[in-house]
Design an enzyme around this catalytic site. Structure first.
Site, PDB file in Angstrom:
ATOM      1  N   ASP A  13       0.879  -1.154   0.000  1.00 48.90           N
ATOM      2  CA  ASP A  13       0.000   0.000   0.000  1.00 48.90           C
ATOM      3  C   ASP A  13       0.924   1.213   0.000  1.00 48.90           C
ATOM      4  OD1 ASP A  13      -2.283   1.627   0.185  1.00 48.90           O
ATOM      5  OD2 ASP A  13      -2.169   1.663   2.366  1.00 48.90           O
ATOM      6  N   GLU A  73      -0.996  -1.347  -4.976  1.00 52.77           N
ATOM      7  CA  GLU A  73      -2.199  -0.591  -5.282  1.00 52.77           C
ATOM      8  C   GLU A  73      -1.883   0.419  -6.378  1.00 52.77           C
ATOM      9  OE1 GLU A  73      -5.397   0.577  -2.319  1.00 52.77           O
ATOM     10  OE2 GLU A  73      -4.284   2.448  -2.602  1.00 52.77           O
ATOM     11  N   ASP A 146      -2.832   1.188   6.832  1.00 55.57           N
ATOM     12  CA  ASP A 146      -1.899   0.874   5.740  1.00 55.57           C
ATOM     13  C   ASP A 146      -1.460  -0.593   5.805  1.00 55.57           C
ATOM     14  OD1 ASP A 146      -1.196   3.942   5.035  1.00 55.57           O
ATOM     15  OD2 ASP A 146      -1.175   3.628   7.202  1.00 55.57           O
TER      16      ASP A 146
END
Length: 186
Positions: A13, A73, A146
């Site tokens: 992330d 991501e 996160d």
């Protein structure tokens, strides 16, 4: 006859202040936690030092856990240009580290990850964290968000890899899967 070996996925992330890193093994549809951490940098540091710190953290996790695939991501448009730039810079560091080690990369949108893990592409962070907790059979959801997001990214990609590997695909399905993989790498 033994079943297929687990697939190890490292999920990222990306963030400039907090970069979530999660590693899972997926055997059939069952994910298990291998590692989770959040690499941090201070907003007062020079940008090159922040990128160096996070890059070293990502590389250490890759080298320690030797994933079969790295999932990250995908950068998406936001109103905050500074945030988008930081995410893009960290994404570039992860892409370079993967390429240097010959590890395939998957780029997943936030809604793809949410849909895979919760069944709903519009799920909020709390819902994602709770599903990660349940799927990994943890007593508490990983924190901060996160960390949970990185694990969700890894789980979503692990399931995708497992589904592709376990399917007996026709030549047309194989061509479609190859086109999807190539599109994700762009």
């Amino acid at each position: 006859m033994p079943g297929p070996s687990p697939v190890r996925v490292l999920g990222v992330d990306p963030g400039l202040t907090r970069c979530g890193i999660g590693v899972v093994d997926v055997e059939r549809r069952v994910p298990s936690l291998v590692h989770v951490e959040v690499v941090r940098s201070d907003a007062d540091e020079a940008i090159e030092q922040r990128l160096l710190r996070i890059g070293r953290g990502v590389e250490a996790a890759i080298d320690a856990h030797r994933p079969r695939v790295i999932a990250i991501e995908r950068v998406f448009a936001q109103a905050n240009l500074r945030s988008v730039m930081g995410v893009a810079q960290i994404s570039g560091i992860v892409l370079r580290a993967a390429a240097e080690r010959g590890i395939p990369i998957a780029m997943l949108t936030p809604s793809e990850v949410k849909a895979a893990v919760t069944g709903y592409g519009g799920a909020d962070k709390r819902q994602v964290a709770e599903m990660v907790r349940r799927l990994l059979r943890l007593e508490a959801a990983p924190r901060p968000a996160d960390a949970a997001d990185a694990l969700a990214i890894a789980i979503a990609e692990g399931w995708r890899v497992r589904a592709v590997a376990s399917a007996v695909a026709t030549p047309a399905q194989q061509a479609w899967a190859a086109a999807e993989t190539a599109a994700r790498r762009r």
